[in-house]
Scaffold this motif. Structure first.
Motif, short mmCIF file in Angstrom:
data_model
loop_
_atom_site.label_atom_id
_atom_site.label_comp_id
_atom_site.label_asym_id
_atom_site.label_seq_id
_atom_site.Cartn_x
_atom_site.Cartn_y
_atom_site.Cartn_z
N THR A 93 85.85 -70.92 45.45
CA THR A 93 85.03 -71.86 46.20
C THR A 93 83.79 -71.21 46.78
OG1 THR A 93 86.34 -71.47 48.19
CG2 THR A 93 86.99 -73.32 46.78
N TYR A 151 80.54 -72.28 49.77
CA TYR A 151 80.15 -73.23 50.81
C TYR A 151 78.74 -72.94 51.31
CZ TYR A 151 85.11 -74.41 51.14
OH TYR A 151 86.39 -74.83 50.86
N LYS A 207 80.49 -73.94 56.58
CA LYS A 207 81.57 -72.95 56.53
C LYS A 207 82.43 -73.03 57.79
CE LYS A 207 79.56 -69.41 53.53
NZ LYS A 207 78.95 -68.06 53.47
N THR A 243 86.32 -78.15 53.76
CA THR A 243 87.13 -77.51 52.73
C THR A 243 87.08 -78.32 51.45
OG1 THR A 243 88.67 -76.64 54.40
CG2 THR A 243 89.42 -76.66 52.12
N SER A 251 88.54 -78.91 47.62
CA SER A 251 89.75 -78.66 46.84
C SER A 251 89.79 -79.66 45.70
CB SER A 251 91.00 -78.78 47.72
OG SER A 251 91.12 -80.10 48.23
N GLN A 295 87.42 -82.12 52.59
CA GLN A 295 87.93 -82.35 53.94
C GLN A 295 86.86 -81.90 54.92
OE1 GLN A 295 90.97 -83.71 55.15
NE2 GLN A 295 89.82 -83.62 57.07
#
Length: 121
Positions: A57, A59, A64, A68, A70, A81
């Motif tokens: 991943t 960011y 950061k 999140t 996923s 999220q």
């Protein structure tokens, strides 16, 4: 024919949370990169996060520790999220995908969803 459809946007107070989803279809190879981007009125589209086929991943510095990314490969669904939301997170959020090495550059991605609005007040 690749299709991406976002959902989960809405209005939330500062400090709250939202979870965005993006259901995708049409990728026939396993080495694809998926990303989340956002665009506020009067501003350029910017990267939020990206996830590689192996789960690696990336960011943007501005998210950061709060956001999140996923994905669920069995469901062909990408997630974002978002916690501790701030008014400056208000934007139209897009998911995007492409075949190959993952990048945070919007111009690299050939496939885009229609966007879902996130408003933080």
């Amino acid at each position: 024919h690749v299709q991406l459809v976002e959902s989960g946007g809405g209005s939330v107070q500062a400090g709250g949370s939202l979870k965005l989803s993006c259901t995708y279809s049409g990728y026939t190879r396993s080495n694809y990169c998926m990303g989340w981007f956002r665009q506020a009125p009067g501003r350029e589209r910017e990267a939020v996060a990206a996830i590689d086929s192996d789960g690696s991943t990336s960011y943007a510095d501005s998210v950061k520790g709060r956001f999140t990314i996923s994905k669920d490969n069995a469901k062909n669904t990408l997630y974002l999220q978002m916690n501790s939301l701030k008014p400056e997170d208000t934007a139209l959020y897009y998911c995007a995908g492409g075949i190959g090495y993952c990048t945070m550059r919007p111009s690299w991605y050939p496939n885009w969803g229609q966007g879902t609005q996130v408003t933080v007040s």
